[in-house]
Motif scaffolding. Structure first.
Motif, short mmCIF file in Angstrom:
data_model
loop_
_atom_site.label_atom_id
_atom_site.label_comp_id
_atom_site.label_asym_id
_atom_site.label_seq_id
_atom_site.Cartn_x
_atom_site.Cartn_y
_atom_site.Cartn_z
N PHE A 1 6.24 18.68 -32.26
CA PHE A 1 4.97 17.96 -32.37
C PHE A 1 4.62 17.77 -33.84
N VAL A 2 3.83 16.75 -34.13
CA VAL A 2 3.37 16.48 -35.50
C VAL A 2 1.86 16.28 -35.51
N PHE A 3 1.27 16.64 -36.64
CA PHE A 3 -0.15 16.38 -36.87
C PHE A 3 -0.29 15.00 -37.50
N THR A 4 -1.24 14.22 -36.99
CA THR A 4 -1.51 12.89 -37.52
C THR A 4 -3.01 12.71 -37.67
N PRO A 5 -3.44 11.86 -38.60
CA PRO A 5 -4.88 11.59 -38.71
C PRO A 5 -5.36 10.75 -37.53
#
Length: 116
Positions: free
Chosen positions: A60-64
Motif C-alpha cells: 500500500f502507498v500513502f497519497t494526498p
C-alpha cells in the motif's frame, strides 16, 4: 506547504534504507506523533511505527487527498492509504506543527475511513 506534505508522505512510503535520510530531512529529532492507534516520540520510534504500518499493509502507498491548508507553523491535510492507483482503503487527516527550521515537530492524526 505542498513540500511539507510531499516530504511527509514520502517518508511514510520509503523503505528503511531511504527512510532514515527522509526522517532527518523532514522531521525534528524529538518529533511527537499521536493518532488513535499510536503515540510515539523521536525519529527512531516514528521509523518503527512506519515499519509496522508497512508490514500491516504490504504494497500500500500513502497519497494526498485534496489540498493542504496552512497557517503560521501548522499544516493540515488528508491522506489515503491503499494499493497504488485505486481508491484508498484508509483515509486519514493529519495536522503537523513545524519547528523553526521547517521540519515536522508534532503530528496529530485522525482516521476518517477505516475498513471494518
Amino acid at each position: 506547504m505542498d513540500d511539507i506534505v510531499t516530504g511527509y508522505l514520502a517518508t511514510w512510503n520509503a523503505r528503511p534504507q531511504e527512510r532514515g535520510r527522509l526522517l532527518e530531512e523532514h522531521f525534528a529529532p524529538a518529533v511527537t506523533y499521536t493518532d488513535p492507534l499510536a503515540q510515539v516520540r523521536g525519529r527512531g520510534e516514528l521509523g518503527s511505527l512506519i515499519d509496522g504500518v508497512q508490514a500491516q499493509f504490504p504494497g500500500f502507498v500513502f497519497t494526498p487527498v485534496g489540498a493542504p491548508d496552512a497557517h503560521h507553523d501548522q499544516v493540515r491535510f488528508q491522506w489515503g492509504l491503499g494499493p497504488e492507483g485505486v481508491e484508498p482503503v484508509v483515509i486519514g487527516f493529519d495536522v503537523v506543527v513545524l519547528d523553526g527550521e521547517g521540519r515536522v515537530a508534532d503530528v496529530r492524526g485522525f482516521l476518517d475511513k477505516v475498513p471494518g
